[in-house]
Design a protein around this motif. Sequence first.
Motif, PDB file in Angstrom:
ATOM      1  N   LYS A  23     -20.400 -24.147 -38.135  1.00  0.00           N
ATOM      2  CA  LYS A  23     -21.759 -23.621 -38.301  1.00  0.00           C
ATOM      3  C   LYS A  23     -22.689 -24.701 -38.842  1.00  0.00           C
ATOM      4  O   LYS A  23     -23.827 -24.844 -38.379  1.00  0.00           O
ATOM      5  CB  LYS A  23     -21.734 -22.417 -39.240  1.00  0.00           C
ATOM      6  CG  LYS A  23     -23.070 -21.736 -39.411  1.00  0.00           C
ATOM      7  CD  LYS A  23     -22.939 -20.448 -40.221  1.00  0.00           C
ATOM      8  CE  LYS A  23     -24.255 -19.697 -40.304  1.00  0.00           C
ATOM      9  NZ  LYS A  23     -24.117 -18.410 -41.034  1.00  0.00           N
ATOM     10  N   HIS A  63     -29.405 -25.024 -28.894  1.00  0.00           N
ATOM     11  CA  HIS A  63     -28.337 -24.361 -29.639  1.00  0.00           C
ATOM     12  C   HIS A  63     -27.024 -25.093 -29.408  1.00  0.00           C
ATOM     13  O   HIS A  63     -26.637 -25.353 -28.273  1.00  0.00           O
ATOM     14  CB  HIS A  63     -28.189 -22.905 -29.201  1.00  0.00           C
ATOM     15  CG  HIS A  63     -27.119 -22.165 -29.950  1.00  0.00           C
ATOM     16  ND1 HIS A  63     -27.280 -21.765 -31.267  1.00  0.00           N
ATOM     17  CD2 HIS A  63     -25.869 -21.762 -29.578  1.00  0.00           C
ATOM     18  CE1 HIS A  63     -26.178 -21.146 -31.668  1.00  0.00           C
ATOM     19  NE2 HIS A  63     -25.313 -21.138 -30.669  1.00  0.00           N
ATOM     20  N   ASP A  65     -23.202 -24.651 -29.788  1.00  0.00           N
ATOM     21  CA  ASP A  65     -22.114 -23.691 -29.968  1.00  0.00           C
ATOM     22  C   ASP A  65     -20.837 -24.492 -30.203  1.00  0.00           C
ATOM     23  O   ASP A  65     -20.128 -24.890 -29.271  1.00  0.00           O
ATOM     24  CB  ASP A  65     -21.986 -22.803 -28.729  1.00  0.00           C
ATOM     25  CG  ASP A  65     -21.003 -21.669 -28.928  1.00  0.00           C
ATOM     26  OD1 ASP A  65     -20.797 -21.245 -30.080  1.00  0.00           O
ATOM     27  OD2 ASP A  65     -20.428 -21.211 -27.927  1.00  0.00           O
ATOM     28  N   PRO A 147     -27.158 -15.606 -39.617  1.00  0.00           N
ATOM     29  CA  PRO A 147     -26.682 -16.518 -38.581  1.00  0.00           C
ATOM     30  C   PRO A 147     -27.154 -17.957 -38.749  1.00  0.00           C
ATOM     31  O   PRO A 147     -26.490 -18.874 -38.249  1.00  0.00           O
ATOM     32  CB  PRO A 147     -27.257 -15.912 -37.289  1.00  0.00           C
ATOM     33  CG  PRO A 147     -28.408 -15.065 -37.725  1.00  0.00           C
ATOM     34  CD  PRO A 147     -28.024 -14.540 -39.071  1.00  0.00           C
ATOM     35  N   LEU A 381     -23.981  -9.560 -33.710  1.00  0.00           N
ATOM     36  CA  LEU A 381     -23.503 -10.945 -33.763  1.00  0.00           C
ATOM     37  C   LEU A 381     -22.077 -11.023 -34.312  1.00  0.00           C
ATOM     38  O   LEU A 381     -21.546 -12.120 -34.501  1.00  0.00           O
ATOM     39  CB  LEU A 381     -24.429 -11.794 -34.636  1.00  0.00           C
ATOM     40  CG  LEU A 381     -25.916 -11.800 -34.255  1.00  0.00           C
ATOM     41  CD1 LEU A 381     -26.683 -12.777 -35.134  1.00  0.00           C
ATOM     42  CD2 LEU A 381     -26.120 -12.137 -32.785  1.00  0.00           C
ATOM     43  N   HIS A 382     -21.457  -9.874 -34.536  1.00  0.00           N
ATOM     44  CA  HIS A 382     -20.121  -9.871 -35.127  1.00  0.00           C
ATOM     45  C   HIS A 382     -19.065 -10.206 -34.082  1.00  0.00           C
ATOM     46  O   HIS A 382     -19.068  -9.662 -32.969  1.00  0.00           O
ATOM     47  CB  HIS A 382     -19.816  -8.503 -35.736  1.00  0.00           C
ATOM     48  CG  HIS A 382     -18.455  -8.411 -36.345  1.00  0.00           C
ATOM     49  ND1 HIS A 382     -18.145  -8.981 -37.557  1.00  0.00           N
ATOM     50  CD2 HIS A 382     -17.300  -7.833 -35.895  1.00  0.00           C
ATOM     51  CE1 HIS A 382     -16.877  -8.739 -37.845  1.00  0.00           C
ATOM     52  NE2 HIS A 382     -16.346  -8.055 -36.845  1.00  0.00           N
ATOM     53  N   SER A 389     -16.442  -9.964 -29.291  1.00  0.00           N
ATOM     54  CA  SER A 389     -17.699  -9.594 -29.938  1.00  0.00           C
ATOM     55  C   SER A 389     -17.936  -8.097 -29.867  1.00  0.00           C
ATOM     56  O   SER A 389     -17.541  -7.438 -28.899  1.00  0.00           O
ATOM     57  CB  SER A 389     -18.872 -10.331 -29.295  1.00  0.00           C
ATOM     58  OG  SER A 389     -19.178  -9.789 -28.022  1.00  0.00           O
ATOM     59  N   GLY A 432     -31.209  -9.365 -38.685  1.00  0.00           N
ATOM     60  CA  GLY A 432     -30.169  -8.377 -38.423  1.00  0.00           C
ATOM     61  C   GLY A 432     -29.933  -7.385 -39.530  1.00  0.00           C
ATOM     62  O   GLY A 432     -29.645  -6.205 -39.277  1.00  0.00           O
ATOM     63  N   PHE A 493     -32.335 -14.975 -34.147  1.00  0.00           N
ATOM     64  CA  PHE A 493     -31.404 -13.889 -33.848  1.00  0.00           C
ATOM     65  C   PHE A 493     -30.951 -13.904 -32.394  1.00  0.00           C
ATOM     66  O   PHE A 493     -29.761 -14.024 -32.113  1.00  0.00           O
ATOM     67  CB  PHE A 493     -31.990 -12.519 -34.195  1.00  0.00           C
ATOM     68  CG  PHE A 493     -30.951 -11.434 -34.138  1.00  0.00           C
ATOM     69  CD1 PHE A 493     -30.123 -11.208 -35.227  1.00  0.00           C
ATOM     70  CD2 PHE A 493     -30.751 -10.667 -32.997  1.00  0.00           C
ATOM     71  CE1 PHE A 493     -29.124 -10.242 -35.183  1.00  0.00           C
ATOM     72  CE2 PHE A 493     -29.763  -9.702 -32.936  1.00  0.00           C
ATOM     73  CZ  PHE A 493     -28.942  -9.490 -34.041  1.00  0.00           C
ATOM     74  N   PHE A 496     -28.459 -16.555 -31.053  1.00  0.00           N
ATOM     75  CA  PHE A 496     -27.035 -16.382 -31.343  1.00  0.00           C
ATOM     76  C   PHE A 496     -26.405 -15.303 -30.459  1.00  0.00           C
ATOM     77  O   PHE A 496     -25.267 -15.448 -30.016  1.00  0.00           O
ATOM     78  CB  PHE A 496     -26.859 -16.045 -32.819  1.00  0.00           C
ATOM     79  CG  PHE A 496     -27.353 -17.122 -33.735  1.00  0.00           C
ATOM     80  CD1 PHE A 496     -26.537 -18.187 -34.089  1.00  0.00           C
ATOM     81  CD2 PHE A 496     -28.656 -17.097 -34.226  1.00  0.00           C
ATOM     82  CE1 PHE A 496     -26.998 -19.196 -34.923  1.00  0.00           C
ATOM     83  CE2 PHE A 496     -29.125 -18.093 -35.056  1.00  0.00           C
ATOM     84  CZ  PHE A 496     -28.296 -19.148 -35.401  1.00  0.00           C
ATOM     85  N   LEU A 497     -27.155 -14.230 -30.213  1.00  0.00           N
ATOM     86  CA  LEU A 497     -26.634 -13.184 -29.337  1.00  0.00           C
ATOM     87  C   LEU A 497     -26.431 -13.731 -27.924  1.00  0.00           C
ATOM     88  O   LEU A 497     -25.421 -13.447 -27.269  1.00  0.00           O
ATOM     89  CB  LEU A 497     -27.592 -11.995 -29.319  1.00  0.00           C
ATOM     90  CG  LEU A 497     -27.184 -10.807 -28.437  1.00  0.00           C
ATOM     91  CD1 LEU A 497     -25.837 -10.246 -28.856  1.00  0.00           C
ATOM     92  CD2 LEU A 497     -28.258  -9.718 -28.490  1.00  0.00           C
ATOM     93  N   ILE A 500     -23.224 -15.808 -27.787  1.00  0.00           N
ATOM     94  CA  ILE A 500     -22.017 -14.983 -27.815  1.00  0.00           C
ATOM     95  C   ILE A 500     -21.735 -14.385 -26.438  1.00  0.00           C
ATOM     96  O   ILE A 500     -20.605 -14.444 -25.936  1.00  0.00           O
ATOM     97  CB  ILE A 500     -22.166 -13.876 -28.876  1.00  0.00           C
ATOM     98  CG1 ILE A 500     -22.078 -14.473 -30.282  1.00  0.00           C
ATOM     99  CG2 ILE A 500     -21.099 -12.790 -28.697  1.00  0.00           C
ATOM    100  CD1 ILE A 500     -22.478 -13.508 -31.377  1.00  0.00           C
TER     101      ILE A 500
END
Length: 589
Positions: A23, A63, A65, A147, A381-382, A389, A432, A493, A496-497, A500
């Motif tokens: 991260k 981004h 990852d 996040p 985002l979990h 996910s 979130g 937000f 990140f979604l 995933i």
Amino acid sequence: MNDATAHLKAEAWTSETRRLLAKALGEFAHERLLEPEEAEWGYLVQGRRLTWTFSARRLPLDHWDVDPESVTCLLDEEPQPLEAGVFFADFAEALGMSDEVLQVYLEEVAATVNRGVWQRSRRQPTAAELARADFQTVEAAMTAGHPCFVAGSGRIGWSVEDYAAYAPEAGEAVPLVWVALDRTHALFSSTEGTQEETIADLAAGDWPWLRERLAALRLSLEDVVVLPVHPWQWRHKIATGFAAEIAFGRVRYLGEGTAEHQAQQSIRTFFNRSKPTAPYVKTAMSVLNMGFMRGLSTDYMAVTPAINDFVAELVHSDDTLRKTGVRVLREHSAAGYWHPVYTEVAPKGSPYRKFLAALWRESPVEQTSEGEQLATMASLLHVDGEGNSLAAEHIRRSGQAPGEWLRSYLDAYLVPLLHCLYKYGLCFMPHGENVILVLDEGRVDRVFMKDIGEEIGFLNGVTALPEDVGRTAHEVDDWEVPLTILTDVVDCFLRFLSAILDREDVLSAEAFWTVVGDVVRDYQAAHPELEERFERWDLLTETFRLSCLNRLQLRDNTSMVDLENQSDSLQYAGELDNPLVSRSGAGRS
């Protein structure tokens, strides 16, 4: 007493360290604090003494990852143990941290890794199980924190026993401490009526016991203001720092209530498990967490209910917003105590003015129907221990195509934010943890917005405000206005979604951002009367300024921003390509 450090095993610590370093590498590269170089095996960044290598996928919005399993630390090409503290010491100069900030930050990082190790040492629900779980099970199962922020679970001031008792992920039942306050220095503010009329509802589950305690002390609600206090705050701040007030009877300890409460992700807000339809309670809790001391200001409490009622009336009476189903969870009552000495000597905004206050917020449970499922938006985002996910599980459960599911979610979440901004100049802090989803068999039907009194703003005089709502008015440059969407929603937000869903081959990043752009354009097309504001506050500009959250914490991790003037506190690092705009140059149409 059980060993509160039994979970600390080398293998588990290293595994969680990998997650945190992945991260850190990703977000620091995103914020242009680190500049990774391409290498044969992926990427590398050179620290003061060590070389750190990793592999990553590059996605829109710059981004990164990063694969946690790929992170390595090398000294003269020899692998070294992975230690988060070593990483931040190695890059302290590059990250712009002073010696004072670095010391505190290292403690926050250690606590953040510890949180992950402790939580994963207990059996965690799978994503498939959470897709059908109740509200509070989902709340306690969250593992990722904010996040963007790397050091997101510092909670400095807690002992290991406090962590096990009060951490949101512990999911324990917590009784609140009640105190009676001399009215000379106390505040009770409510749009529900007088304290006498409303306290029975506010103290749901504790009211019979509280009434008996007041009677035993020969007190009535005409004599005092009663206030719930976090047990930690009572022991560590009030019983010591307010000792003179207690000695002279201006603050009276009533005891621990009988109702069971559960800490929410914000750590100082409680859900009433004894009566789920009863209001949440938000308390002062003077621990240092993610850039702020988490107290609560009595000064702010005076007009908090009025602000909430004004926002709720505006939102709930608007035809466009009614069609989306969005609701505001009102903070309709508040209480606090002005310590006669701290209030005199402590400057405005000081933690010493935020020791003893509370507010009550509506519960979403009383506004949902049987069969509807509540979940924090953070849950989208979990990712569970197997790499699955919760968002993908919701999509599968809904039976919708991924793009169709995303569109339903954005119609419920993003459209209300767009309309509030362009129609009323009203912006929220819609991360979130501040949004609650109402799901129907995995499909997002509508949302609740919360944390209104301290977080919303009315920008640039678009809406005329009554005097008691005036503190929410802000004048900012026109280029800053769309950042309330482009930064707070898109970059902090949806970025990140998208990553995933792309990683799991559920929905490509290109398809994801096409849907988001379509939602914005469709909203604009449906509201030609706002065309001038769409042009003035352009969401479909080719690029927008990159606002950096970690840079704030790395600069000052005890008071990240001036809450009275947040705009001037922000830090920027160049521009980001806007994923809502095709690279062919098509902007607003």
